[in-house]
Structure formats: C-alpha cells, structure tokens
Design an enzyme around this catalytic site. Structure first.
Site, mmCIF file in Angstrom:
data_model
loop_
_atom_site.group_PDB
_atom_site.id
_atom_site.type_symbol
_atom_site.label_atom_id
_atom_site.label_comp_id
_atom_site.label_asym_id
_atom_site.label_seq_id
_atom_site.Cartn_x
_atom_site.Cartn_y
_atom_site.Cartn_z
ATOM 1 N N SER A 1 0.815 -1.205 0.000
ATOM 2 C CA SER A 1 0.000 0.000 0.000
ATOM 3 C C SER A 1 0.859 1.271 0.000
ATOM 4 O O SER A 1 1.613 1.493 -0.949
ATOM 5 C CB SER A 1 -0.932 -0.103 1.204
ATOM 6 O OG SER A 1 -2.069 0.655 1.034
ATOM 7 N N LYS B 1 -0.843 -4.101 -3.258
ATOM 8 C CA LYS B 1 -2.164 -3.564 -2.907
ATOM 9 C C LYS B 1 -2.307 -2.197 -3.552
ATOM 10 O O LYS B 1 -1.660 -1.239 -3.136
ATOM 11 C CB LYS B 1 -2.324 -3.451 -1.400
ATOM 12 C CG LYS B 1 -3.626 -2.753 -1.019
ATOM 13 C CD LYS B 1 -3.842 -2.717 0.469
ATOM 14 C CE LYS B 1 -5.060 -1.875 0.802
ATOM 15 N NZ LYS B 1 -4.826 -0.438 0.600
ATOM 16 N N GLN C 1 -8.636 3.298 0.518
ATOM 17 C CA GLN C 1 -9.864 3.165 1.318
ATOM 18 C C GLN C 1 -10.172 4.455 2.072
ATOM 19 O O GLN C 1 -9.263 5.205 2.411
ATOM 20 C CB GLN C 1 -9.721 2.039 2.353
ATOM 21 C CG GLN C 1 -9.757 0.624 1.794
ATOM 22 C CD GLN C 1 -8.528 0.265 0.998
ATOM 23 O OE1 GLN C 1 -7.420 0.625 1.360
ATOM 24 N NE2 GLN C 1 -8.701 -0.446 -0.108
#
Lengths: 487, 487
Positions: A306, A331, A335
C-alpha cells in the site's frame, strides 16, 4: 535512534497487527455524493427498497424465532452489514464493530493511551524492550529488560502477550500499578504509572559509514511524515551523502502522509501517484518539492504494502531511486473509513479508488519488482524445532530440516537441508556442540536445540547478516562514489 | 445390486457434494410461531426496527455510492442475509441463493432431472461408470466405460467433472445429444437422449456367505426408507441371518426417513431419538416397530454424520447393534429449510433443535465411539505421486512417502514409510518392477509410478482389503453362530 529488531513487539503493534493493511484518506482528498442516491427502486425512509427491507426483516425474524439457541439481535444486524461488505469480494472493504473501529483509528492516528512500554514475551515472562521516549513509562523510570510481574495485582506470568498488553493499557488518567523485577534482584519494585496519550514511534534512523543514512518506516501514521522529516533533517545535518529508506514489512497507512514523504525526494512538477476514482477519472498528485541531490534507495519485501508501494513506485519512477529486496505485496487501492454515518461507533472502511504509479501502472495483486532482487538468508524464516523428541541419525522430519537450516546458517555445513539426518548432519551437530561447549553426542536433544535457536536469533539480529540492508548501503556507497568521480 | 466403489462419482453427487450435511425436517415434525414476534423494539412493516433499517440502509447506500467498482445491489442484500446467518457461528445454518437452493432440494428429494448416468473423470476424459437403473441413459443404451466425447456439440475433453456434469444435466424434456466413444473403436456413436426425472440410488445391498446381508446407505433422501425396506425384504426372503448396515461416508439427510429406517430394528416402545427444542423441551421418538430376531451391526467412519449417527445411536442403544469402524463425524443438530418465506426462490436453512441419542447424550462435536474400532489400511488414503521427477536412492520427500506407503500396502515391504528412499525402498521398488514386468531399475520413473497407482486402486477396490466391512461381517457371523449354539 536505532533501528528496532524484528523480534520485538510494540505494545500497540501487538494489539493492532493486521488491521492496518489499508490506505486511508482522511476526508479532504475525496468527496462523494450522498449515500443511497443511485437506487432506482422506491426506497423507504431508511434507504432500503420495500422488497429489500422485507427480505432482511423476514430473515431476521425467522432466525430469531426458529434458531435453537438464543440470539443477540444486534449481532445479526452487524452480521448483515458485514455480509454486505463481504459480498464485494474485496478484502480491504470491511465493517468494523465499535471496539475494532477504535483500535483501527488509533493505529491510523499513530497514538494510543497507555504507559508506553515496548514489551516482548520471553519464556512466559513479559519483558520491557524499551520505554517509548517521553512516555509515562520512561518518566516513571521503567528500564529495558525489566520484567513486568503483575499489573494492578494481576500476575502476567504465562499470559499471552496480547492479553498482557491489554492489562497494561487503559484509559487516559487511570493508574497502572506495575510490579517489576530488575536484574537478578530477588526484591521487586512497584511503580504507580498514570496512563496518558502515547505517540507510537514509526520512524527510526541511523547513520552508517561514509555518510550513508538509513531510515526505517514501520507504518504511515498521521504523525509519520513529521517524524520522517525530523530524522531526515538530523541525518542531513550530520553530512548525509546518500539515503536508504527501509519499508520492509511496512503494511501502509495514510495516503497524504506518504505523499508528503515522497515529496521530499520527487522534484517539482513530477508525479508522485495517480488516483483513479470509480468513474475512471484520474487525479495526478504532482510534487511541489525540489528533490535531493544525493542518491536514494528503497528496501522492500513481500510485507511492503500500500503506502509503502506508493513510496517505492514514486521514488523509482520520479526520483531515480533503486528498489532493493523482494517483490512487494501488491495492494493498489485506496480506502476511506466512514465512522460517523452508522451512528453507533462502528465504521465502514470502503475501497473508493485505485492508485497507479507515476507511469500509470496498477500494481494490485502483482506488487512492484525490485530493481535489484536480494533474498534474505533462508534461516531468517526457519520454523522452530519441536523439542519433544530428540533428533538423531536416520531421523527424517521437518524438525530435522529446521535444524539443518539452522546449522547451515550458522556455518556448520550439514550438507543436506531436506530433513534426512545423515552422517553429514551428525558431524555438523557435533561441531556445533563442541563450539557451544555442550556434550558432543551428535544428537539434537532439548539443550542442543535451545542452543541452536539462541545462536540463530543472534545471527538474525546481527545487521551483518541482513543481506538486503547491506546491499542497499553498498549500492548507495557505489552511487556516492560514482557521483564523486564524475564531479 | 452391488456396493458402489468409493472411487466413482454420482452425476448428482458431484454437483451436490458438501451441501447435504444437514438433517432436514419437512414441516410436520415441528412448528414455530410467526417470524419476528419476539423483537421488543418498534418494528417497521418489514419486521426491522427503525434503527436497524437505518443502519442497513446507510451501509447499503455508502457502499453503492462510494465503492470503486460498480455494485450489484441484490448481491449486497443476499450478502446481508448471508452475514446474518454467519453471525450465528453455526456451520449448519445457511442462506442459499436460488440456484444453490434448487440443488439442495434435489438432494433432499433424492431425484434430479438429467439423463441418469453415473460418470467419473479419467485422465481428462468423462467416462460412464454405470447408467442408473431405469434412467433415460439406460433406456437409450449407454453402457459402463463409454467415454462421453461431447454434449450438444460442446467437447468435454479436459473439462472439470462438475462442469461436464452441468453440461450433461438440463431441464426435463430437453434433449442431450451425446457423442460417445466405445471400446477401442475409432468410430463414435451419437445418442439423442431426452432428459427426465431420475431417482438417485441411495441404497445398495448384497448377500454374503452364511446368510450375512450388507446394506449400504449413501444418504438419507426422501425415498431412502422405501428403498431400504425393499432391499431388506429381498435379503430376508433369501434367508437373512444377520445384517451389516454400512453408513460410512453418509453425510445424513431427512430426519423422518432415518426414524422410519431405525424403526425396522428398534423394538416397540423403545426410544429411537430425542429432539430438544430451543425451550429445552424434549420430544422422544418411540418405536412402533417390533424389532428383528437377527443380529445387526453398523459400519461407520468419520464421514458418517447426522442421520447416520442417529441410526448408529438408535441401533446401538435400543436394538443391541454393535458399531464398527471409526469414530463418527459428530453433528447433533436438526435443521429446517424455509424456502417459501423469502419469496424469491432463496431459502434459509436454520438449526432448530438438538437431537440426543436414546440415553440422552448430545454427540455434537464429539461423534459416536465405535464398539469395535477398526481402521482401514493406511494406503486407502495415500496421496498420489507427483510424477514430474523420478524418485531414487537418497531422495527425501512426501512423494517418496506416498510410494513407500503404496509399496507397503501391496506387500513389497520397503521397511520405512517416512519419505527417505533408502536401500530397503530400492529393493522393494525392484521387486515391484519385476512383478509388474517393468524394467528393473530401483528408480520410480513415470511408468513405475503409474503402475504402482494402478495396482493400488485395484487393492483399494478389492472388498478383501476393506478391514471394516470384513470385521462387520465376521462379527455378525460370530453372533449368528453364538445364537445357533444357544438355541
């Protein structure tokens, strides 16, 4: 500040492990339309269509009236929200009930309330690794290697580390009475420590030979960019000539924070990351920084996810940094957590966008390939030896395999590492036993297995054996040298 | 009819595998109050409280408006119902969407629509094991060992067995055009077969020496009790002196059906099973039957669940039967499926009660212990050999372990079975190669591995090696003998 060893558990990390694999946006970067707008059917005041409300209500009623055990109705409703999220098939979109939500938000904030002692479990004892700088624990005089015997009268002996941490933590202003054993002393010490807000350390730096600095980022919390700049500035004042940024096993964190950190290295006008929303609109984050004139490398591994991958991608593609280590996690989504909407302290973490590297690559599920692939030694990930039965000539098991990997890692050359205990393995065991001043039997009994494991942990903690870190420092040294000879 | 080998897949079983682990009640046995009655909060017309509807509606709206990909709203609602069921933490309470619900009901009914050919997968080819008696496939002339090349023009070559079965099946009255290859013939045959209702065979019987009958029950479907009585009556007419009932790998089925079967053996007035509802009220099912004057044994294993365990418990505790084999699965609950209430073809299967053995034991999670524990030979569950690399002296792997287990099972005594290929293993391989008329090398190459596996499958299919069945027959023979000498 020194790089923390991988063997240590942070008080907070022990509680939060796993929940942080996210890339959070904190409201300002994206906005969306109000909830429920796009439904084409007639909606009730709740936003559910009549038929939907009827199906959910019927199911709830059937379960409550028919199930053979008593049912907590609120658990069913939480289960329903959870089930909606699971229907998306996206592991990063989750419902969190109140308690989990609180821990999640603490991890994003990078702070929690407690005493601020980093602890580890050692043979069933809770041992302080170090008090966090400026924390109540440090102010009270708690020291590294202190054994915490009990908290508020409850013995921690043999307790699971997570449970022990839960006992030590508590609301701000409350008091933790710690009974401590220090050194070999038979007498115990008692500390009354008032719990307070503790800021989690997420940035560690060190200066190596020849002006090569190393900064490790353990996660991207709200305060991480400020801490990063602080450490970077310290290194620069010490004459930094090149930098290794270590994001190995860093699960990610907050998007604006990683952008802020990347901006220190990406020259003005170049792209840090692109974010693509559900309508395929791309938003390019352009650096307003000025770049650095010294070389930079990024260490990553399969635990770098991420935000770590955003940093790696940005520094590789827009700042000329080399990526060193293993392929990263993969990833590629962003979010947001909606923590007010449900009104009961629970939250929805929803994937709202993809992110792409500066050149437009979506690394989701694939990760980023390192420029220089460097594996750690195999003994870094060996399983411990089951000590219930001795291992000896002609044994054949995964335990023998572990022992062989350990012997090989420690330089005792067992020959084979496939789990069959042959004469080569026996000779290696004898050599190890002789060096460790154990009875030389060629049999791996409990004492020999324990000595092997202890020697191995030392080897893993020795920075000299960290192949990836060494290679990073070496590459930066080479680049410093090349630059010097060019100028 | 002969007992079916465990290697064969039923056309329907291949589709239903796993969904049948239930114990269904069909309406008459239990009734409950209307749905939603017990909620204490103010409910909307749907049965949801205002706050519940609001939380669900808000979550649904947030997901729909914010998620980075387009969302199927009905999937979210189904996910919500699924999530409610999962919140119960009971693996036997499930939501089934329409398609799964249909398959589930077919399995309970014990019938489906198709052509009625039992098929297996053999090296990427779909091979008929046998046509089901009276089915369209049998009437059309489909024979055992026919290879089904294509269905309605779609080649089945290399297709997953479940997918192939889905192609062969279809609605009643529709036509399946099968291209078949038979024997070694190069020419193919074409069959036009009209699909119809096919009743699944769940009961198989055989008469062994000395008047010992064996009846195998593969699941307890709606028609299973009638079929059982039919087969039992046939055996009795042939002079049955003792019976072995085989419920190994029988996952269960319908409660009244197993009660009906148990009633054939449990004398009048004795308990078959007790059912305890959510209010702890117990309902005793008392036999109206008259019992049998011949001895009965039940074969069971860890795949014997639910209705199988009711039968085992009833026959052991109320009919003096011996239980032989392994510990049973351990499912002590009763489910009802609610298939009308949701109104869209989906259903809720909900655990509505516990069942207890006649003496009041709840076997859930524990299973039933056999009176006589008999294990199958270890080669019954050996993993196949990965044939990509030859296995030879000094190899060490789980593949060697499989090969050793096979050699041992076939009587070639490799000495060790732990995966290390020593000289003993080499000698055993040589002996096997010699007996199998292969080149004697002591190395397990592809040909040797294939020959080993083929020999093993023969050994497994040979009833002489079925330890549990043999012991069951032997025990019944002993009891017949004891009875004869007493009279």
């Amino acid at each position: 500040m020194l790089k923390k060893s991988t063997a240590a558990f942070m008080v907070i990390a022990a509680l939060l492990c796993g929940s942080l694999l996210t890339l959070a946006v904190t409201g300002s970067l994206f906005s969306g339309q109000a909830a429920g707008e796009s439904a084409s059917t007639v909606l009730t005041s709740s936003g559910l269509a009549q038929s939907e409300a009827k199906k959910l209500g019927t199911a709830l009623g059937l379960i409550e009236s028919k199930y053979y055990q008593s049912v907590d109705r609120s658990k069913l409703i939480n289960g329903a929200v959870n089930g909606m999220m699971e229907a998306l098939g996206d592991p990063y979109s989750n419902y969190m009930a109140k308690e989990t939500a609180e821990k999640f938000e603490e991890s994003i904030e990078g702070s929690f309330t407690g005493i601020g002692a980093e602890v580890a479990s050692d043979n069933g004892k809770v041992v302080v690794v170090s008090p966090i700088k400026g924390s109540p624990a440090e102010k009270a005089g708690i020291q590294a290697k202190d054994i915490i015997v009990s908290v508020n009268g409850v013995s921690l002996e043999g307790m699971d580390l997570n449970d022990a941490v839960a006992k030590i933590r508590g609301p701000k202003g409350s008091t933790a009475v710690l009974v401590i054993r220090r050194g070999g002393s038979a007498q115990s010490l008692t500390f009354n420590i008032r719990r307070d807000n503790v800021t989690l350390e997420t940035v560690y730096s060190s200066m190596e030979k020849n002006g090569v600095g190393v900064i490790e980022i353990t996660q991207f919390s709200m305060n991480t960019a400020a801490r990063f700049k602080e450490e970077l500035s310290k290194l620069e004042k010490k004459g930094l000539k090149g930098l290794v940024i270590d994001v190995r096993n860093d699960p990610g964190g907050v998007l604006p924070v990683v952008i802020d950190i990347a901006e220190q290295f990406v020259p003005k006008g170049k792209t840090i990351v692109q974010v693509e929303d559900k309508d395929k609109q791309r938003d390019r984050q352009i650096s307003k920084g000025s770049g650095k004139d010294y070389p930079v490398a990024v260490l990553m591994n399969k635990g770098s996810a991420s935000a770590s991958e955003i940093l790696a991608g940005a520094l590789q593609q827009s700042a000329g940094a080399k990526l060193i280590g293993d392929n990263s996690f993969g990833k590629g989504t962003v979010q947001t957590s909606f923590d007010k909407e449900l009104g009961d302290g629970s939250l929805l973490k929803i994937t709202i966008a993809k992110w792409l590297t500066p050149n437009g690559t979506w690394i989701h599920g694939k990760g980023i390939k390192p420029d220089i692939a460097v594996a750690q030694p195999d003994y870094f990930s060996v399983a411990p030896i089951d000590k219930r039965a001795p291992l000896q000539y002609n044994s054949n098991s995964t335990n023998v395999k572990s022992a062989q990997t350990m012997l090989d890692g420690l330089g005792y050359k067992p020959g084979r590492k496939d789990g069959y205990f042959d004469t080569g393995t026996k000779d290696a065991v004898k050599k190890f036993q002789s060096a460790a001043k154990l009875k030389v039997t060629g049999i791996i009994d409990v004492k020999t297995a324990e000595a092997l494991e202890a020697a191995l942990i030392k080897a893993i903690q020795n920075p000299a054996n960290d192949n990836q870190r060494n290679r990073g420092i070496e590459e930066i040294r080479k680049e410093i040298g090349a630059k010097a000879s060019n100028s």
